[in-house]
Design a protein around this motif. Structure first.
Motif, PDB file in Angstrom:
ATOM      1  N   PRO A   1       0.792  -1.244   0.000  1.00 32.32           N
ATOM      2  CA  PRO A   1       0.000   0.000   0.000  1.00 32.32           C
ATOM      3  C   PRO A   1       0.818   1.284   0.000  1.00 32.32           C
ATOM      4  N   ASP A   2       2.010   1.256  -0.564  1.00 27.28           N
ATOM      5  CA  ASP A   2       2.758   2.514  -0.689  1.00 27.28           C
ATOM      6  C   ASP A   2       2.819   2.970  -2.139  1.00 27.28           C
ATOM      7  N   GLU A   3       1.991   2.376  -2.996  1.00 28.21           N
ATOM      8  CA  GLU A   3       2.045   2.780  -4.402  1.00 28.21           C
ATOM      9  C   GLU A   3       0.684   2.646  -5.098  1.00 28.21           C
ATOM     10  N   ILE A   4       0.514   3.481  -6.113  1.00 27.56           N
ATOM     11  CA  ILE A   4      -0.650   3.371  -7.016  1.00 27.56           C
ATOM     12  C   ILE A   4      -0.069   3.257  -8.428  1.00 27.56           C
ATOM     13  N   VAL A   5      -0.617   2.346  -9.204  1.00 28.68           N
ATOM     14  CA  VAL A   5      -0.158   2.209 -10.596  1.00 28.68           C
ATOM     15  C   VAL A   5      -1.209   2.849 -11.498  1.00 28.68           C
TER      16      VAL A   5
ATOM     17  N   GLY B   1      -0.949  15.021 -10.115  1.00 28.88           N
ATOM     18  CA  GLY B   1      -0.541  16.226  -9.393  1.00 28.88           C
ATOM     19  C   GLY B   1       0.616  15.864  -8.471  1.00 28.88           C
ATOM     20  N   VAL B   2       1.674  16.650  -8.552  1.00 29.23           N
ATOM     21  CA  VAL B   2       2.867  16.327  -7.773  1.00 29.23           C
ATOM     22  C   VAL B   2       3.016  17.335  -6.643  1.00 29.23           C
ATOM     23  N   GLY B   3       2.831  16.867  -5.401  1.00 24.46           N
ATOM     24  CA  GLY B   3       2.981  17.752  -4.246  1.00 24.46           C
ATOM     25  C   GLY B   3       4.232  17.381  -3.456  1.00 24.46           C
ATOM     26  N   GLU B   4       4.319  17.905  -2.211  1.00 23.76           N
ATOM     27  CA  GLU B   4       5.446  17.586  -1.315  1.00 23.76           C
ATOM     28  C   GLU B   4       5.182  16.228  -0.687  1.00 23.76           C
ATOM     29  N   ASN B   5       5.866  15.215  -1.158  1.00 19.49           N
ATOM     30  CA  ASN B   5       5.662  13.856  -0.675  1.00 19.49           C
ATOM     31  C   ASN B   5       4.190  13.432  -0.690  1.00 19.49           C
ATOM     32  N   GLU B   6       3.504  13.815  -1.712  1.00 17.86           N
ATOM     33  CA  GLU B   6       2.118  13.372  -1.934  1.00 17.86           C
ATOM     34  C   GLU B   6       1.820  13.477  -3.431  1.00 17.86           C
ATOM     35  N   PHE B   7       0.940  12.608  -3.877  1.00 23.26           N
ATOM     36  CA  PHE B   7       0.565  12.604  -5.292  1.00 23.26           C
ATOM     37  C   PHE B   7      -0.949  12.528  -5.433  1.00 23.26           C
TER      38      PHE B   7
ATOM     39  N   ILE C   1       3.397   5.105  -9.010  1.00 22.74           N
ATOM     40  CA  ILE C   1       3.523   6.295  -8.160  1.00 22.74           C
ATOM     41  C   ILE C   1       3.783   5.801  -6.746  1.00 22.74           C
ATOM     42  N   ARG C   2       5.006   6.045  -6.289  1.00 19.97           N
ATOM     43  CA  ARG C   2       5.387   5.488  -4.985  1.00 19.97           C
ATOM     44  C   ARG C   2       5.811   6.620  -4.069  1.00 19.97           C
ATOM     45  N   LEU C   3       5.341   6.578  -2.840  1.00 21.11           N
ATOM     46  CA  LEU C   3       5.708   7.628  -1.879  1.00 21.11           C
ATOM     47  C   LEU C   3       7.218   7.650  -1.678  1.00 21.11           C
ATOM     48  N   GLY C   4       7.774   8.849  -1.632  1.00 22.07           N
ATOM     49  CA  GLY C   4       9.205   8.994  -1.389  1.00 22.07           C
ATOM     50  C   GLY C   4      10.056   8.729  -2.622  1.00 22.07           C
TER      51      GLY C   4
END
Ligand code: M6R
Length: 615
Positions: A170-174, A185-191, A218-221
């Protein structure tokens, strides 16, 4: 059609997704759903109906916790709108969950194959087939989710924008895209993931638009890496800085987006010609045209392709190009053009018109024309849309976001861009001398103020709407430049009020539709003082003799029609070629008020979606 939203980061996903779905509801609104990962499990809620229904249901039935989630608002393709067919869809193991915008054309054969392998299905959707195909690939090949998505998509025929996650990771969405839009949308450690940028604009201005046949894990970090679905090649994302303004996507005191957008037209038209139309200097400056002038000047003909309201703008353009610039024009429904083996050569210029820039048929027509060597020019509203990217050159309309499903400001701004183009060509070809050119430029500059004046007819139009709100049929008639406006007026009425309406060239009436006229038939006639005024007056006489109810749109000061018509709506005087920009205003208002009085959902009419990304 269908809106997708996703979030992964440090905030609560639920409010972001629900608000995002509300902003995307214009894309489809027959059902909605959400899946959240709460740190242990996936909590899923979905329902037939609007996002508001989803909100009520989910708040009562599931835990709303989680920093990872996906949501969907649906416009049904496979399977009727009901709770089960709504997205998200689980895979059989319950580990994977997916949302999808598009159509998997070979879903039936894939489904049969999966059934043979023991998979079961609860919905009628193609999407549930896809998520199980991904699961089967993952299991059989022993690969990670990203790879499984890629292998599965290579077996799929159709169109998609998807987002899928695995509760075991659960640290990624494909995400992946082919034919349907997808922005990250690319934020500060969030997508954020969405069909357009409106769900995340208050959180970040930085967006990546996936190209067709691209996917991303899309993976956190981690930095986002894009890959080509077909051959695994790395694609390099360019992060675009968005200029979208939050206020532009809210109702701003109006009851409906449609009314707000009707009233925005003076500003939208002005924004569309601002910096391009320099009347004092006698110049029209448009990079997309200036850089490709020879293509237009040497063209054998212009072919215009579009759908719906954009097609009507194309018909107005046919009159403008032929009358002002003396260039032969053919206007085609994109859906017909793409399948009728048209004769296209490298001496043709194809103009594709689309508000959304995502209409599947228009996009396919562009690809066909490009293959045959034509130069393709786009007139789009949505910046960075698929059509804007696919065309050789183009000019944006600067209408701002159009959220109401019924197109209004898109139509008038498309006509504005096409008028600028025709005027420029008329000048370059020596058809217009300086005086005539200057007269047209100055009058186009006056149009926003004249649209303001046309909007003052609103109270009168509301009274007229009240008289005809219970009609079952309505005829719209116009000639020349205003024949396409009649078509557009009829489309507006039928799509938002569900009253049967037909647009006709006024003279064509006696070849059939006149049989429909009796004392119950309202007939909207555009009878401005330029063009074929006397002929239209004769048509009005013909309607009157048959007791039809006449609602006439006339030039201010008109006496003749006033004596004949039941209702007269006056618009300011202008050049004949510019009349569509004014005559269309009361027709938009008429359909709006009738729809409101009939209790219809003006911004989200039944069965429709704002951008038609399936054929
Ligand atoms: O986004 P597009 O301009 O390509 O959309 C074309 C049609 O789907 C659209 O104009 C549709 O007809 C509207 N509902 C009309 O109000």
């Amino acid at each position: 059609m269908c809106g997708i939203v996703g979030y992964i980061g440090h905030r609560d996903a639920y409010p972001i997704i629900i608000k995002g779905l509300q902003r995307l509801e214009y894309r489809g609104y027959d059902s909605a759903g959400i899946a959240l990962y709460d740190g242990k499990d996936i909590n899923l809620s979905k329902t037939k109906g609007k996002v508001e229904d989803l909100k009520n249901k989910s708040q009562k039935s599931i835990s709303l916790e989680g920093k990872l989630g996906i949501g969907h608002t649906r416009w049904a393709t496979h399977g009727v709108p009901n709770d089960v067919n709504s997205h998200p869809h689980y895979s059989n193991s319950g580990d994977l969950v997916i949302i999808h915008n598009g159509i998997i054309e070979n879903y039936d054969s894939l489904k049969k194959e999966l059934i043979k392998r023991g998979y079961t299905f609860s919905s009628e959707t193609d999407t549930e087939v896809l998520v199980n195909l991904i699961e089967e690939v993952k299991r059989k090949e022993g690969v990670k989710l990203g790879k499984a998505v890629q292998i599965a998509l290579n077996q799929v025929v159709g169109a998609y924008a998807i987002a899928v996650f695995d509760k075991q990771k659960p640290d990624e969405i494909v995400v992946a895209k082919l034919g349907s839009p997808l922005a990250i949308g690319v934020g500060e450690n969030e997508f954020f993931i969405a069909s357009d940028a409106s769900p995340f604009i208050e959180f970040t201005n930085n967006a990546i638009y996936l190209e067709d046949e691209e996917m991303a894990v899309i993976r956190l970090g981690k930095e986002i890496k894009l890959r080509k679905i077909k051959d695994d090649a790395i694609a390099y994302p360019s992060i675009q800085e968005l200029k979208l303004n939050l206020e532009e996507i809210e109702k701003g005191g109006f009851d409906h987006f449609m009314l707000k957008e009707i009233y925005e037209q003076p500003r939208a038209i002005l924004d569309t010609y601002r910096g391009r139309l320099l009347a004092k200097e006698g110049i029209i400056k448009m990079a997309g045209i200036d850089d490709n002038l020879e293509k237009f000047l040497n063209a054998n003909r212009i072919i215009i392709v579009a759908c719906g309201t954009s097609w009507h703008a194309g018909l107005v353009a046919e009159y403008i190009f032929e009358d002002l610039a003396r260039i032969p024009v053919e206007v085609e429904y994109a859906s017909e053009f793409r399948y009728r083996n048209p004769v296209i050569t490298d001496k043709d210029v194809l103009i594709a018109i689309s508000q959304s820039g995502e209409t599947a048929d228009t996009l396919a027509a562009i690809k066909l024309a490009k293959e045959k060597g034509a130069f393709v020019f786009g007139v789009c509203n949505v910046v960075g849309s698929s059509i804007a990217r696919e065309t050789d050159a183009g000019a944006y309309t600067h209408a701002g976001p159009e959220i109401g499903v019924a197109s209004t400001k898109a139509f008038t701004t498309q006509i504005t861009v096409l008028t600028l183009l025709a005027l420029k060509l008329a000048k370059e070809k020596g058809i217009f001398n300086n005086t005539r050119f200057h007269e047209h430029l100055t009058e186009l500059e006056n149009i926003p103020a004249k649209v303001e004046k046309a909007l003052l007819t609103n109270p009168l139009v509301e009274i007229i709407a009240d008289v005809y709100k219970n009609s079952t049929n309505c005829l719209y008639l116009g000639r020349g430049y205003n024949f396409p406006v009649a078509l557009e007026g009829a489309l507006k009425l039928k799509e938002i009020s569900y009253i049967h309406a037909e647009g006709y060239p006024a003279a064509e009436m006696k070849h059939g539709p006149i049989a429909l006229i009796d004392e119950h038939m309202p007939v909207v006639v555009i009878a401005t003082n330029k063009g074929h005024y006397e002929k239209v007056v004769s048509n009005i006489q013909e309607i009157k003799s048959r007791k039809g109810k006449i609602i006439a749109v006339v030039t201010e000061g008109d006496e003749q029609v006033r004596d004949l018509a039941d209702h007269v709506i006056e618009i300011p005087e202008t050049l004949e070629s510019l009349t569509p920009l004014l005559t269309t205003i009361p027709l938009q208002l008429l359909s709006y008020h009738i729809a409101v009085m009939r209790g219809c959902n003006v911004d989200q009419p039944r069965n429709l979606a704002k951008s038609v990304t399936v054929e």
